[in-house]
Scaffold this motif. Sequence first.
Motif, PDB file in Angstrom:
ATOM      1  N   ILE A 118       9.932  30.150  18.454  1.00 51.62           N
ATOM      2  CA  ILE A 118       9.267  28.907  18.051  1.00 51.62           C
ATOM      3  C   ILE A 118       7.761  29.054  18.148  1.00 51.62           C
ATOM      4  O   ILE A 118       7.016  28.599  17.260  1.00 51.62           O
ATOM      5  CB  ILE A 118       9.761  27.733  18.918  1.00 51.62           C
ATOM      6  CG1 ILE A 118      11.269  27.548  18.758  1.00 51.62           C
ATOM      7  CG2 ILE A 118       9.021  26.446  18.562  1.00 51.62           C
ATOM      8  CD1 ILE A 118      11.866  26.499  19.681  1.00 51.62           C
TER       9      ILE A 118
ATOM     10  N   TRP B 219       7.880  23.369  12.346  1.00 52.18           N
ATOM     11  CA  TRP B 219       7.734  24.064  13.628  1.00 52.18           C
ATOM     12  C   TRP B 219       7.402  23.110  14.764  1.00 52.18           C
ATOM     13  O   TRP B 219       7.861  23.294  15.892  1.00 52.18           O
ATOM     14  CB  TRP B 219       6.680  25.172  13.518  1.00 52.18           C
ATOM     15  CG  TRP B 219       7.148  26.338  12.707  1.00 52.18           C
ATOM     16  CD1 TRP B 219       6.669  26.742  11.490  1.00 52.18           C
ATOM     17  CD2 TRP B 219       8.207  27.241  13.034  1.00 52.18           C
ATOM     18  NE1 TRP B 219       7.365  27.846  11.039  1.00 52.18           N
ATOM     19  CE2 TRP B 219       8.305  28.173  11.976  1.00 52.18           C
ATOM     20  CE3 TRP B 219       9.069  27.363  14.115  1.00 52.18           C
ATOM     21  CZ2 TRP B 219       9.249  29.195  11.969  1.00 52.18           C
ATOM     22  CZ3 TRP B 219      10.009  28.384  14.109  1.00 52.18           C
ATOM     23  CH2 TRP B 219      10.087  29.287  13.051  1.00 52.18           C
TER      24      TRP B 219
ATOM     25  N   LEU C  13      10.720  21.419  15.581  1.00 52.15           N
ATOM     26  CA  LEU C  13      11.617  22.325  16.293  1.00 52.15           C
ATOM     27  C   LEU C  13      11.150  22.525  17.741  1.00 52.15           C
ATOM     28  O   LEU C  13      11.967  22.528  18.677  1.00 52.15           O
ATOM     29  CB  LEU C  13      11.689  23.667  15.565  1.00 52.15           C
ATOM     30  CG  LEU C  13      12.706  24.685  16.098  1.00 52.15           C
ATOM     31  CD1 LEU C  13      14.123  24.120  16.017  1.00 52.15           C
ATOM     32  CD2 LEU C  13      12.612  25.990  15.306  1.00 52.15           C
TER      33      LEU C  13
END
Length: 317
Positions: free
Chosen positions: A96, A113, A116
């Motif tokens: 990540i 991103w 996440l």
Amino acid sequence: MADTATTASAAAASAANTSTDAPPFQLGKPRFQQRRLREAVQLLEDYKHGTLRPGVTNEQLWSAQKIKQAILHPDTNEKIFMPFRMSGYIPFGTPIVVGLLLPNQTLASTVFWQWLNQSHNACVNYANRNATKPSPASKFIQGYLGAVISAVSIAVGLNVLVQKANKFTPATRLLVQRFVPFPAVASANICNVVLMRYGELEEGIDVLDGDGNLVGSSKIAARHALLETALTRVVLPMPILVLPPIVMSMLEKTALLQARPRLLLPVQSLVCLAAFGLALPLAISLFPQMSEIETSQLEPEIARATSSRTVVYNKGL
């Protein structure tokens, strides 16, 4: 000779199947982790009740405590799902981080991103929270939505400001964009912790005396717990999201990476992994999980309920 070898193999297999030490076979289940955890918990229980068998060393006790603390929640004694344990933070969080630091991010990739990252953080915060009081699922959803919205808003807003900054050269703009994830992630992490664990501020958390006996429930201790956890969440992304852009800006100028641009992503992944390995122990070590506070700083009813000068509480991770 072949028949003899086959017979020996069958006998060995039969002996293995009838061994009392081995647990029943379960496809896909990690046998040794389950057994080691069970043995570690039993060893600590024996120590607690004074029934420890002769010959057990301090090293074995420390190892057993490390295994238990890495896998089980201190309040519920339930297993924490592996991706959300602190021991799983680096292997599951590094991909990540690499995504957050990718250059030339589009709006869609920035949103993805950040979403996440905060989804993973929300699950880690919830799994490692102080669980002495029940927490409804609605609190988890509120915290999750608040963290994601704040992270995405800050990241997108900063990216837009950087794009509109005409004073920056293209190279400077690209470098500044690489630092955008840190303020977005740090501020969102604070929101994440506070929103995910807001119920602790409302109801308080349990505080214990030196013998592990429950003294009472304290909202002041809950504030200390959330403040300490929030500070660790600000310190944690600092090396992870600040060091790699600096290192990569220098490495990208080397002849090796200029001649082989395909190596940029693997090299960046290794740099992020190293930064993560540095940052996580540093951030966690700022405050112990079982924190101590003087009773004089807590509610009067807590101070009256115990003769201990200090009490401890689980601040969470």
